[in-house]
Design a protein around this motif. Sequence first.
Motif, mmCIF file in Angstrom:
data_model
loop_
_atom_site.group_PDB
_atom_site.id
_atom_site.type_symbol
_atom_site.label_atom_id
_atom_site.label_comp_id
_atom_site.label_asym_id
_atom_site.label_seq_id
_atom_site.Cartn_x
_atom_site.Cartn_y
_atom_site.Cartn_z
ATOM 1 N N THR A 199 0.902 -1.085 -0.157
ATOM 2 C CA THR A 199 -0.279 0.021 0.278
ATOM 3 C C THR A 199 1.173 1.171 -0.227
ATOM 4 O O THR A 199 0.648 2.792 -0.158
ATOM 5 C CB THR A 199 -1.251 -0.210 1.180
ATOM 6 O OG1 THR A 199 -0.295 -0.272 2.696
ATOM 7 C CG2 THR A 199 -1.776 -1.199 1.235
ATOM 8 N N CYS A 216 -1.394 4.376 2.614
ATOM 9 C CA CYS A 216 -1.046 4.686 1.158
ATOM 10 C C CYS A 216 -1.122 5.812 0.948
ATOM 11 O O CYS A 216 -1.403 6.906 1.013
ATOM 12 C CB CYS A 216 -3.049 4.096 0.787
ATOM 13 S SG CYS A 216 -2.993 3.274 -0.700
ATOM 14 N N ALA A 272 0.744 2.960 -5.410
ATOM 15 C CA ALA A 272 0.267 1.575 -5.274
ATOM 16 C C ALA A 272 -0.562 1.221 -6.264
ATOM 17 O O ALA A 272 -1.491 2.228 -6.845
ATOM 18 C CB ALA A 272 -0.615 0.831 -3.974
ATOM 19 N N ALA A 286 -3.604 -3.559 -3.554
ATOM 20 C CA ALA A 286 -3.882 -2.676 -2.504
ATOM 21 C C ALA A 286 -5.285 -3.146 -1.946
ATOM 22 O O ALA A 286 -4.971 -3.975 -1.204
ATOM 23 C CB ALA A 286 -3.873 -1.367 -2.427
ATOM 24 N N LEU A 342 -5.784 -5.970 1.957
ATOM 25 C CA LEU A 342 -6.722 -5.240 3.033
ATOM 26 C C LEU A 342 -8.356 -6.348 2.763
ATOM 27 O O LEU A 342 -8.010 -6.087 4.155
ATOM 28 C CB LEU A 342 -6.630 -3.188 2.576
ATOM 29 C CG LEU A 342 -6.010 -2.401 2.536
ATOM 30 C CD1 LEU A 342 -6.571 -1.406 2.598
ATOM 31 C CD2 LEU A 342 -5.356 -2.402 4.076
#
Length: 433
Positions: A271, A326, A330, A335, A339
């Motif tokens: 991220t 973040c 990215a 990313a 998550l």
Amino acid sequence: MTTLVTTDYSGITRGRSILTSDFEADSGCSVGWVPANQSLTPFDTIDPNSIWGSGGDLRLKPDRDARYTTLMPGATTPLDMVMSDIVELDGTPWLACPRSFLKQALSDLHKETGLTLAGAFEHEFTVLGEPFTPAPAFSVQAFRRADPLGPVVMAALAEAGLKADTFIAEYGRDQFEVTVGPARGVAIADQAVALREIIREAARLRGIRTSFAPKIEPDTVGNGVHVHMSFVDQTGANALFDSAAPGRLSKVGAAFAAGIVRHMPALVAVTAPSVSSYMRLKPHNWSASYTWLGDQDREASLRICPTPTLGGKSPAKSFNIEFRACDATASPHLALGMLVRAGLEGIRARLPLPPIFSGDPEALEAAEREKLGLRRLPQSLPAALDCLEADPLARTFLAPKALTTYCGMKRTEIDVVAGLSPAELCARYAGIY
């Protein structure tokens, strides 16, 4: 022309263009792609140890429901992008496709919980090299001096099908922030890609340069990306929200947040994936620096966002959590997929809600920080990659060859910028992103 695009491991949106008439006439069209493209650094050097070599062929398969088109003032042709999956020649997902990775993570989340992810990416960017008259942060002056950039961007976002929300002059010098309304599923990341390219196109047409890089100069305010997330259940209700629970996080929401906090040191390798990212992730920088769940605290890495009730609005409707560690170096799909994977692991393990901390972690004794689960995030990209490779669960989120590809490309990127001064490093990334 219509461009079939993929946003790769370096966060660069690349693709191939075909005649719009051909795209619209052939429902099964695709274009060629190369496995080694995923080993490209943002500096257009290929990891010399790439496992893909010069062989192999893939296809970019367009998702016709993810087409973003807008014709801006001054342009002779529309910006016409179609988000695409990288697939094998027979159409099966390629193991290192970021978009397929996110789609599978979202599918697993829905299969195991019945929930659909809703959310949006919030972006900051900086206008470079313009002789703007200095103006106060957040002021009308600061917004209007960039006119018509804001109105053009907002109109283009709406024309492309995004829910244009706000365009503001931010705290940093010549810095702006753009937000869009929430989407669901893979469209959350698709919209992030479209937004970045629309802003770049609007700026180009006005003859100005912009950058989403995390740091434009070592001592300036950084550009972040904030990933907002909530859940929608089968009735359409926000399943993240529970007014009676601590932090108003439902049981499933608490476990999801706990999974992200637990794996956060590994997650930032994806991220916040540039060398310059770690110049921004510092204490007292309004960004993120600890494995920290906070309630309405902009230093927290994972923030429980406020819910205005002005005008009779329901807090449940807008309740969400915001991942702040973040930036725009990215890949949005990669990313967000990481998550979701981390949060899903928290749900599977039925993790309890982490401590909701308010204050300054730096002001605490080490033992108190440990008790509260406040661990310092990696302070460099090499350290973050080490955390990713050492996390026994997070390293399995990616297929083994995908993990090898990602880490190899990033270590090559580190080598490319080795020896640059902080100012040179910032300038190098600012010119690309």
